[in-house]
Scaffold this motif. Sequence first.
Motif: not given
Length: 280
Positions: A46-50, A84-93
């Motif tokens: 799980i990555i956090g990005t803006s 060896g995993v999937e990517l999930k994205i959390k978009d926030m300020s």
Amino acid sequence: MQISPKIFIYLLLAITLFGCSKSTNPNEQLKEDNSLSKIKERGHLIIGTSADYAPREFHMVIDGKDTIVGYDIDIAKEIAKDMGVELKIKDMSFEGLLPALNAEHVDMVVAGMVPTPERLEAVDFSITYGKSTDVNDGQKLVIKTKDKDLYTSIESLTDKKLGVQKSGLQEQIAKSQVSNAKIIYLTKIPNMVMDLKMGKVDAIILASDVAKNYVNKNPDLYITDIPLTQETKGTGIAFKKGNSQLVKQTNSTLERLMSDGSMDTIIEKNEKIVEDLNNK
């Protein structure tokens, strides 16, 4: 058997010293680092990005679906693939990214973030990456094209209104390098650009590649030659303090991408996508 007072004092002193040798501060207790194994067991990173920072991270409609893309996202996909995993994205300020990281809502922050000394006190960082390492090429002052003969030096911006992204490196630059700047804080880059176009601010500070993107699609905007010093070179990926195994794994991917030329390919591909979007 009686113990003499002298021996009793020696024993009491030894017990006291032994007890004091054990730290009672929980922060000094070494915690097992399971940051990488936890992600592998979960099956996704799980990555956090803006996502308002093209060509690094931005929204794009693909097959009718709003999708977050950009070269930071492609790099994150490579990191997840190597795990060896999937990517999930959390978009926030942008200002919410590090609090979300330290609250463990995300595993890492991938958002064009510069590892400043202040941030390094709060979180850990990967090695820095990107095509350019020129310390003075990192940040640019953007103004309206009609003002290009008005704002020609850092001194010409004294007392002017500067738009910056809250909690971003640009805030520090505005405070330290522009005399008596009236700083206007905004959370999203498009809002900064709109305020500039509408005359609510006199200039905005953006990362070089982001500035080029907005100027390319807005002919009424102009990138000045006014130098801004960026003490820290490059951008990195942020991690919660102590997640050394996750940092090590990420650095391995970044080193691979930079050593085999894939980093430049990824960046140039996304720059071309943004250029094509601007020309539509």
